[in-house]
Design a protein around this motif. Structure first.
Motif, PDB file in Angstrom:
ATOM      1  N   VAL A 198     -10.043   1.884  -8.545  1.00 20.43           N
ATOM      2  CA  VAL A 198      -8.709   1.931  -7.847  1.00 20.43           C
ATOM      3  C   VAL A 198      -7.804   3.031  -8.224  1.00 20.43           C
ATOM      4  O   VAL A 198      -7.862   2.380  -9.356  1.00 20.43           O
ATOM      5  CB  VAL A 198      -7.567   1.004  -7.559  1.00 20.43           C
ATOM      6  CG1 VAL A 198      -6.129   1.290  -6.399  1.00 20.43           C
ATOM      7  CG2 VAL A 198      -8.056  -0.606  -6.491  1.00 20.43           C
ATOM      8  N   LYS A 199      -7.838   4.707  -7.896  1.00 21.11           N
ATOM      9  CA  LYS A 199      -7.489   5.937  -8.497  1.00 21.11           C
ATOM     10  C   LYS A 199      -6.336   5.755  -7.933  1.00 21.11           C
ATOM     11  O   LYS A 199      -5.793   6.801  -8.083  1.00 21.11           O
ATOM     12  CB  LYS A 199      -8.268   6.569  -7.456  1.00 21.11           C
ATOM     13  CG  LYS A 199      -9.729   7.080  -8.062  1.00 21.11           C
ATOM     14  CD  LYS A 199      -9.599   6.947 -10.097  1.00 21.11           C
ATOM     15  CE  LYS A 199     -11.313   6.559  -9.716  1.00 21.11           C
ATOM     16  NZ  LYS A 199     -11.760   5.875 -11.493  1.00 21.11           N
ATOM     17  N   ARG A 200      -5.814   5.600  -6.173  1.00 21.00           N
ATOM     18  CA  ARG A 200      -4.737   5.844  -5.164  1.00 21.00           C
ATOM     19  C   ARG A 200      -4.316   4.245  -4.838  1.00 21.00           C
ATOM     20  O   ARG A 200      -4.620   3.320  -4.598  1.00 21.00           O
ATOM     21  CB  ARG A 200      -4.798   7.024  -5.175  1.00 21.00           C
ATOM     22  CG  ARG A 200      -4.957   8.289  -5.108  1.00 21.00           C
ATOM     23  CD  ARG A 200      -4.124   9.778  -4.628  1.00 21.00           C
ATOM     24  NE  ARG A 200      -5.094   9.085  -3.680  1.00 21.00           N
ATOM     25  CZ  ARG A 200      -6.162  10.052  -3.250  1.00 21.00           C
ATOM     26  NH1 ARG A 200      -7.237  10.527  -4.366  1.00 21.00           N
ATOM     27  NH2 ARG A 200      -6.571   9.775  -2.175  1.00 21.00           N
ATOM     28  N   ALA A 201      -2.904   4.141  -5.491  1.00 21.59           N
ATOM     29  CA  ALA A 201      -2.091   3.098  -4.136  1.00 21.59           C
ATOM     30  C   ALA A 201      -1.176   2.662  -3.797  1.00 21.59           C
ATOM     31  O   ALA A 201      -0.197   4.337  -3.415  1.00 21.59           O
ATOM     32  CB  ALA A 201      -2.604   1.737  -5.021  1.00 21.59           C
ATOM     33  N   LYS A 202      -0.997   2.818  -2.216  1.00 23.54           N
ATOM     34  CA  LYS A 202      -0.433   2.613  -1.425  1.00 23.54           C
ATOM     35  C   LYS A 202       0.266   1.045  -0.776  1.00 23.54           C
ATOM     36  O   LYS A 202      -0.133   0.609  -0.578  1.00 23.54           O
ATOM     37  CB  LYS A 202      -0.031   3.309  -0.275  1.00 23.54           C
ATOM     38  CG  LYS A 202       1.628   3.920   0.647  1.00 23.54           C
ATOM     39  CD  LYS A 202       0.581   5.007   1.863  1.00 23.54           C
ATOM     40  CE  LYS A 202       1.625   4.276   3.071  1.00 23.54           C
ATOM     41  NZ  LYS A 202       1.415   5.128   4.042  1.00 23.54           N
ATOM     42  N   VAL A 203       1.517   0.947  -1.221  1.00 25.03           N
ATOM     43  CA  VAL A 203       2.175  -0.585  -0.976  1.00 25.03           C
ATOM     44  C   VAL A 203       3.765  -0.385  -0.299  1.00 25.03           C
ATOM     45  O   VAL A 203       4.925   0.389  -0.658  1.00 25.03           O
ATOM     46  CB  VAL A 203       2.625  -1.279  -2.056  1.00 25.03           C
ATOM     47  CG1 VAL A 203       3.416  -2.720  -2.315  1.00 25.03           C
ATOM     48  CG2 VAL A 203       1.284  -1.737  -2.995  1.00 25.03           C
ATOM     49  N   SER A 204       4.141  -1.050   1.319  1.00 27.09           N
ATOM     50  CA  SER A 204       4.886  -0.767   2.427  1.00 27.09           C
ATOM     51  C   SER A 204       4.611  -2.756   1.427  1.00 27.09           C
ATOM     52  O   SER A 204       4.517  -3.326   2.475  1.00 27.09           O
ATOM     53  CB  SER A 204       3.955  -0.696   3.181  1.00 27.09           C
ATOM     54  OG  SER A 204       3.477   0.832   3.387  1.00 27.09           O
ATOM     55  N   VAL A 235      13.376  -3.389   7.795  1.00 25.84           N
ATOM     56  CA  VAL A 235      13.706  -2.349   6.211  1.00 25.84           C
ATOM     57  C   VAL A 235      12.144  -2.644   5.713  1.00 25.84           C
ATOM     58  O   VAL A 235      11.756  -3.510   5.309  1.00 25.84           O
ATOM     59  CB  VAL A 235      14.499  -2.261   5.538  1.00 25.84           C
ATOM     60  CG1 VAL A 235      16.018  -2.850   6.507  1.00 25.84           C
ATOM     61  CG2 VAL A 235      14.815  -3.415   4.998  1.00 25.84           C
ATOM     62  N   THR A 236      12.188  -0.737   5.570  1.00 27.52           N
ATOM     63  CA  THR A 236      10.498  -1.105   4.352  1.00 27.52           C
ATOM     64  C   THR A 236      10.870  -0.011   3.312  1.00 27.52           C
ATOM     65  O   THR A 236      10.838   0.794   3.635  1.00 27.52           O
ATOM     66  CB  THR A 236       9.671  -0.637   5.796  1.00 27.52           C
ATOM     67  OG1 THR A 236       9.179  -0.824   6.391  1.00 27.52           O
ATOM     68  CG2 THR A 236       8.494   0.025   4.702  1.00 27.52           C
ATOM     69  N   VAL A 237       9.994  -0.519   2.625  1.00 26.54           N
ATOM     70  CA  VAL A 237      10.012   0.584   1.685  1.00 26.54           C
ATOM     71  C   VAL A 237       8.659   0.582   0.775  1.00 26.54           C
ATOM     72  O   VAL A 237       7.658  -0.007   0.767  1.00 26.54           O
ATOM     73  CB  VAL A 237      10.858  -0.368   0.156  1.00 26.54           C
ATOM     74  CG1 VAL A 237      10.238   0.360  -1.247  1.00 26.54           C
ATOM     75  CG2 VAL A 237      11.814  -0.183   0.498  1.00 26.54           C
ATOM     76  N   VAL A 238       8.561   2.509   0.534  1.00 19.14           N
ATOM     77  CA  VAL A 238       7.186   2.268   0.156  1.00 19.14           C
ATOM     78  C   VAL A 238       6.203   3.419  -0.764  1.00 19.14           C
ATOM     79  O   VAL A 238       7.782   3.851  -0.716  1.00 19.14           O
ATOM     80  CB  VAL A 238       6.519   3.331   1.404  1.00 19.14           C
ATOM     81  CG1 VAL A 238       4.905   4.003   1.301  1.00 19.14           C
ATOM     82  CG2 VAL A 238       6.894   3.234   2.950  1.00 19.14           C
ATOM     83  N   LEU A 239       6.082   2.704  -1.993  1.00 22.91           N
ATOM     84  CA  LEU A 239       5.811   3.316  -3.198  1.00 22.91           C
ATOM     85  C   LEU A 239       4.455   4.155  -2.729  1.00 22.91           C
ATOM     86  O   LEU A 239       2.616   3.350  -2.644  1.00 22.91           O
ATOM     87  CB  LEU A 239       5.843   2.338  -4.136  1.00 22.91           C
ATOM     88  CG  LEU A 239       7.606   2.291  -4.648  1.00 22.91           C
ATOM     89  CD1 LEU A 239       7.063   0.856  -5.760  1.00 22.91           C
ATOM     90  CD2 LEU A 239       8.216   3.366  -4.557  1.00 22.91           C
TER      91      LEU A 239
END
Length: 120
Positions: A89-95, A110-114
């Motif tokens: 894995v090179k990049r990750a996005k988690v909501s 409500v959502t948090v995205v990193l």
């Protein structure tokens, strides 16, 4: 480069800053998108050459099972484990979304995205 998405992982967890939130718990939805070189897997047809979405689901459920005050903290821990345990894995996005948050209004979630890139 390709992407693997795991959407709407449903989890009941005990996150929040209020005592009621951590005592009672609530429903959460987690989405994970990772970027990796999937060309080898596209030719080999071997699970060992790709990102195992079962592993991602396992990481999410384990980290969501550890009570935290902030959704940002939980999302960061999920990304950290993905980078540690899934080397391609090179990049990750988690909501991370809290369903029906206790904020005194008619709010669905409500959502948090990193998003992060692997160092180095």
């Amino acid at each position: 480069m390709g992407r693997v998405k795991v959407k709407n992982i449903r989890v009941y967890a005990h996150h929040g800053c209020l005592k009621e939130e951590t005592a009672i718990g609530s429903e959460y939805l987690v989405d994970v998108t990772v970027a990796a070189n999937l060309s080898k897997a596209s030719l080999s047809d071997r699970l060992s050459d790709t990102v195992d979405y079962v592993h991602i689901n396992h990481i999410v459920k384990e980290e969501m099972g550890k009570p935290s005050k902030l959704l940002e903290y939980v999302a960061k821990k999920i990304i950290g484990r993905i980078f540690k345990e899934i080397p391609i894995v090179k990049r990750a996005k988690v909501s991370v979304s809290k369903i029906n948050p206790p904020i005194g209004g008619d709010v669905e979630k409500v959502t948090v995205v990193l998003k992060e890139k692997r160092e180095g």
